[in-house]
Design an enzyme around this catalytic site. Structure first.
Site, PDB file in Angstrom:
ATOM      1  N   GLY A  43       7.144   3.484  -4.579  1.00  0.00           N
ATOM      2  CA  GLY A  43       5.945   4.340  -4.634  1.00  0.00           C
ATOM      3  C   GLY A  43       4.705   3.521  -4.903  1.00  0.00           C
ATOM      4  O   GLY A  43       4.776   2.356  -5.316  1.00  0.00           O
ATOM      5  N   GLY A  48       2.357   1.936  -6.777  1.00  0.00           N
ATOM      6  CA  GLY A  48       2.265   1.605  -8.191  1.00  0.00           C
ATOM      7  C   GLY A  48       0.876   1.131  -8.597  1.00  0.00           C
ATOM      8  O   GLY A  48       0.522   1.144  -9.774  1.00  0.00           O
ATOM      9  N   LYS A  87      -6.762  -0.193  -3.694  1.00  0.00           N
ATOM     10  CA  LYS A  87      -5.644  -1.005  -4.182  1.00  0.00           C
ATOM     11  C   LYS A  87      -6.098  -1.740  -5.444  1.00  0.00           C
ATOM     12  O   LYS A  87      -7.113  -2.441  -5.408  1.00  0.00           O
ATOM     13  CB  LYS A  87      -5.238  -2.003  -3.088  1.00  0.00           C
ATOM     14  CG  LYS A  87      -4.052  -2.877  -3.432  1.00  0.00           C
ATOM     15  CD  LYS A  87      -3.562  -3.616  -2.192  1.00  0.00           C
ATOM     16  CE  LYS A  87      -2.490  -4.629  -2.534  1.00  0.00           C
ATOM     17  NZ  LYS A  87      -2.047  -5.374  -1.351  1.00  0.00           N
ATOM     18  N   ARG A 127      -8.526  -0.357   1.289  1.00  0.00           N
ATOM     19  CA  ARG A 127      -7.689  -0.663   2.451  1.00  0.00           C
ATOM     20  C   ARG A 127      -7.718   0.509   3.427  1.00  0.00           C
ATOM     21  O   ARG A 127      -7.661   1.667   3.019  1.00  0.00           O
ATOM     22  CB  ARG A 127      -6.257  -0.927   1.967  1.00  0.00           C
ATOM     23  CG  ARG A 127      -5.270  -1.244   3.064  1.00  0.00           C
ATOM     24  CD  ARG A 127      -4.069  -1.996   2.530  1.00  0.00           C
ATOM     25  NE  ARG A 127      -3.138  -1.144   1.804  1.00  0.00           N
ATOM     26  CZ  ARG A 127      -1.986  -1.593   1.280  1.00  0.00           C
ATOM     27  NH1 ARG A 127      -1.660  -2.871   1.401  1.00  0.00           N
ATOM     28  NH2 ARG A 127      -1.181  -0.784   0.632  1.00  0.00           N
ATOM     29  N   ASP A 136       9.670  -1.405   2.632  1.00  0.00           N
ATOM     30  CA  ASP A 136       8.490  -0.663   2.152  1.00  0.00           C
ATOM     31  C   ASP A 136       7.204  -1.315   2.653  1.00  0.00           C
ATOM     32  O   ASP A 136       6.125  -0.721   2.533  1.00  0.00           O
ATOM     33  CB  ASP A 136       8.477  -0.592   0.623  1.00  0.00           C
ATOM     34  CG  ASP A 136       8.610  -1.967  -0.026  1.00  0.00           C
ATOM     35  OD1 ASP A 136       9.631  -2.623   0.231  1.00  0.00           O
ATOM     36  OD2 ASP A 136       7.694  -2.369  -0.753  1.00  0.00           O
ATOM     37  N   ASN A 137       7.307  -2.511   3.214  1.00  0.00           N
ATOM     38  CA  ASN A 137       6.117  -3.188   3.721  1.00  0.00           C
ATOM     39  C   ASN A 137       6.073  -3.179   5.243  1.00  0.00           C
ATOM     40  O   ASN A 137       5.353  -3.960   5.853  1.00  0.00           O
ATOM     41  CB  ASN A 137       6.073  -4.628   3.203  1.00  0.00           C
ATOM     42  CG  ASN A 137       5.887  -4.675   1.693  1.00  0.00           C
ATOM     43  OD1 ASN A 137       5.381  -3.726   1.090  1.00  0.00           O
ATOM     44  ND2 ASN A 137       6.307  -5.764   1.070  1.00  0.00           N
TER      45      ASN A 137
HETATM   46  P1  AMP Z   1       4.824  -5.172  -3.091  1.00  0.00           P
HETATM   47  O1  AMP Z   1       5.634  -6.345  -3.528  1.00  0.00           O
HETATM   48  O2  AMP Z   1       3.363  -5.413  -3.122  1.00  0.00           O
HETATM   49  O3  AMP Z   1       5.273  -4.613  -1.796  1.00  0.00           O
HETATM   50  O4  AMP Z   1       5.058  -4.050  -4.184  1.00  0.00           O
HETATM   51  C1  AMP Z   1       6.325  -3.527  -4.513  1.00  0.00           C
HETATM   52  C2  AMP Z   1       6.178  -2.389  -5.483  1.00  0.00           C
HETATM   53  O5  AMP Z   1       5.619  -2.832  -6.714  1.00  0.00           O
HETATM   54  C3  AMP Z   1       5.276  -1.253  -5.019  1.00  0.00           C
HETATM   55  O6  AMP Z   1       5.820  -0.060  -5.485  1.00  0.00           O
HETATM   56  C4  AMP Z   1       3.969  -1.575  -5.698  1.00  0.00           C
HETATM   57  O7  AMP Z   1       3.155  -0.454  -5.838  1.00  0.00           O
HETATM   58  C5  AMP Z   1       4.454  -2.095  -7.045  1.00  0.00           C
HETATM   59  N1  AMP Z   1       3.481  -2.965  -7.719  1.00  0.00           N
HETATM   60  C6  AMP Z   1       3.121  -4.227  -7.361  1.00  0.00           C
HETATM   61  N2  AMP Z   1       2.216  -4.733  -8.220  1.00  0.00           N
HETATM   62  C7  AMP Z   1       1.986  -3.787  -9.160  1.00  0.00           C
HETATM   63  C8  AMP Z   1       1.151  -3.688 -10.321  1.00  0.00           C
HETATM   64  N3  AMP Z   1       0.364  -4.686 -10.695  1.00  0.00           N
HETATM   65  N4  AMP Z   1       1.183  -2.536 -11.023  1.00  0.00           N
HETATM   66  C9  AMP Z   1       1.985  -1.522 -10.668  1.00  0.00           C
HETATM   67  N5  AMP Z   1       2.789  -1.543  -9.602  1.00  0.00           N
HETATM   68  C10 AMP Z   1       2.797  -2.652  -8.841  1.00  0.00           C
HETATM   69 MG    MG Z   2       4.352  -3.184  -0.745  1.00  0.00          MG
END
Ligand code: AMP
Ligand code: MG
Length: 492
Positions: A94, A96, A117, A180, A256-257
């Site tokens: 989700g 985050g 973001k 974004r 998720d990406n």
């Molecule tokens: P990502 O590696 O950017 O694809 O993120 C994977 C997951 O981690 C997603 O659910 C993001 O929303 C969450 N996430 C990454 N960085 C943070 C952060 N600093 N605070 C909260 N959630 C995060």
């Molecule tokens: Mg992501």
């Protein structure tokens, strides 16, 4: 200044609250607008009071809005729910640290997600702080706009606002928020979430919603789920072939990406390759090379199998039959990819699609082998071939001279000329990519001197990478000692 800047019409809200959580951005201390993408402002048809453009003095109101301290009129902020396979393992995720402000309808009636973001925690933040560092957001802005310049489908970056707050990572860093823009943030992982946690009815609703939004010609398909799988597959083939064309390594191709509309997004540990190496990995967390350059097509295929798996319950009542049908679609990938990849590589050396004889395919393979052995620069080698003027380094080798003669003979045999080949190649081979050492240099110059001059001149060059503009030569040279131990980090 009026807050009525976006023409919001947020269709995602109609899906109901099992698909998202309503949540407002958390205000930040002293938001300041650092970057605003004027071209995108125009494209989206936004009425923004931009202050004095020349001096980059922006309206303070805009900083309040683009930091989420104040809401744009018509905004219904939400964090979207999704799951995903991260490095092969399924997790509930989700938004985050991202919040969807709304869906904007442009003057051309196109729908875009407008997302902040780094705008603070959401119910999906787990242990994260919901924040982002200035360096990472500037990096995303630069590389996403470079991808757009390269003609590759991508999320766009509208603005960067500094928060006046610190973010705690390995070291203390300045915080920032990126705006974004994407066709949508619907991911393969969104379907995994719906399939795993919601009802079959929800999965049907979500599939129809997604088809209507991204593949409207398919809404009347007799099997909507299968039609969706096929369309996503086609878009992914197109996208990955484009990444391979310019030497882009995404670095974190978790499900998720991976966007359903086929846009590149989530610019974390991504980087562009200098010397050609199919096994190249830059991401510090990708220790097994799962997302290495040459693995990207097979990972995309694997991710599509996760989408297929999520859709199985609605592909057919009979699960054996559903698996068979899904496999039929998934099995289209290898041939389609090879066909498109070969056409792209052929064009990179000047051959049109209908001239791709076995001899041309062998020519491409021989070149890539030689490039790998010599760690030839992935961008500049094709420019050398294109220019026809060989003066230095590895390009004076007898292999390369013979290879060029063979290529010319094949072009002649197929009724083409060097001039025709060059015209074709110019559309495929960028003069410029965001090379890692330059990305770091311009980011350092912002961090250390608080000055955007270098950043902006690099950005401007990257926006037209197929045109010989003044002052691009310095950006074209590979790093003197190769990529060395250059690594990109995720915790951004
Ligand atoms: P990502 O590696 O950017 O694809 O993120 C994977 C997951 O981690 C997603 O659910 C993001 O929303 C969450 N996430 C990454 N960085 C943070 C952060 N600093 N605070 C909260 N959630 C995060
Ligand atoms: Mg992501």
């Amino acid at each position: 200044m009026s807050n009525h800047i976006f023409n919001f019409n947020t269709s995602y809200a109609s899906l109901g609250n099992s698909f998202f959580e309503l949540v407002n951005p958390t205000p930040v201390k002293t938001p300041q607008l650092l970057l605003l993408n004027q071209a995108l402002v125009k494209e989206l048809g936004l009425q923004m009071n931009q202050g004095d453009e020349r001096n980059e003095i922006f309206s303070p109101e805009l900083a309040l809005l683009l930091s989420g301290n104040k809401l744009f009129e018509g905004s219904e902020p939400m964090a979207q729910a999704y799951a995903g396979h991260q490095f092969g393992y399924f997790n509930m995720l989700g938004d985050g640290r991202a919040i969807l402000l709304g869906e904007h309808i442009s003057p051309k009636q196109k729908r875009f997600d407008i997302q902040l973001k780094g705008s603070g925690p959401t119910p999906y933040s787990r242990r994260g702080d919901g924040r982002a560092t200035l360096r990472a957001m500037l990096r995303e802005y630069l590389i996403s706009e470079a991808m757009h310049g390269l003609g590759i489908p991508t999320s766009r970056s509208l603005a960067v606002v500094t928060t006046g707050e610190k973010v705690f990572r390995e070291e203390i860093q300045d915080g920032a928020i990126l705006t974004r823009v994407m066709q949508s943030h619907i991911r393969v992982g969104s379907f995994e979430y719906v399939s795993h946690y919601l009802t079959k009815e929800d999965l049907i609703t979500y599939t129809n919603y997604t088809l209507a939004r991204h593949y409207p010609t398919e809404v009347t398909s007799p099997n909507p789920a299968l039609a969706l799988l096929k369309q996503v597959l086609i878009q992914q083939v197109y996208l990955i072939v484009n990444w391979m064309r310019v030497g882009f390594i995404h670095g974190v191709m978790n499900t998720d990406n991976m966007s359903i509309a086929g846009e590149t997004f989530d610019y974390g540990p991504c980087a562009f390759m200098n010397g050609y190496d199919p096994a190249k990995v830059f991401s510090s967390i990708d220790t097994n090379g799962r997302y290495a350059f040459a693995n990207q097509p097979s990972i995309a295929h694997w991710n599509l199998s996760c989408l297929a798996n999520a859709l199985l319950p609605i592909i057919d009542e009979d699960q054996t039959k559903a698996i068979e049908l899904a496999k039929e679609v998934l099995n289209l990938f290898p041939n389609l990819y090879t066909e498109e990849y070969t056409a792209m590589m052929g064009a990179k050396i000047g051959f049109v699609k209908d001239q791709l004889s076995d001899e041309v395919v062998a020519l491409i393979k021989a070149l890539l082998n030689w490039m790998k052995e010599n760690q030839a620069d992935y961008t500049n080698t094709f420019l050398q071939i294109q220019s026809g003027i060989i003066s230095e380094g590895i390009y004076t080798s007898s292999f390369f001279a013979e290879w060029l003669l063979k290529r010319e003979a094949l072009l002649t045999k197929q009724g083409s000329s060097l001039t025709q080949a060059k015209a074709l190649m110019q559309l495929q081979n960028p003069l410029l990519i965001p090379r890692n050492h330059w990305v770091e240099t311009v980011l350092d110059s912002v961090s250390f001197t608080n000055d955007l001059t270098q950043f902006n001149s690099f950005l401007t060059a990257l926006q037209s990478p197929y045109i010989q503009t003044p002052n691009i030569e310095k950006y074209q040279a590979p790093p003197e000692n190769g990529d060395g131990f250059y690594a990109t980090y995720c915790g951004t």
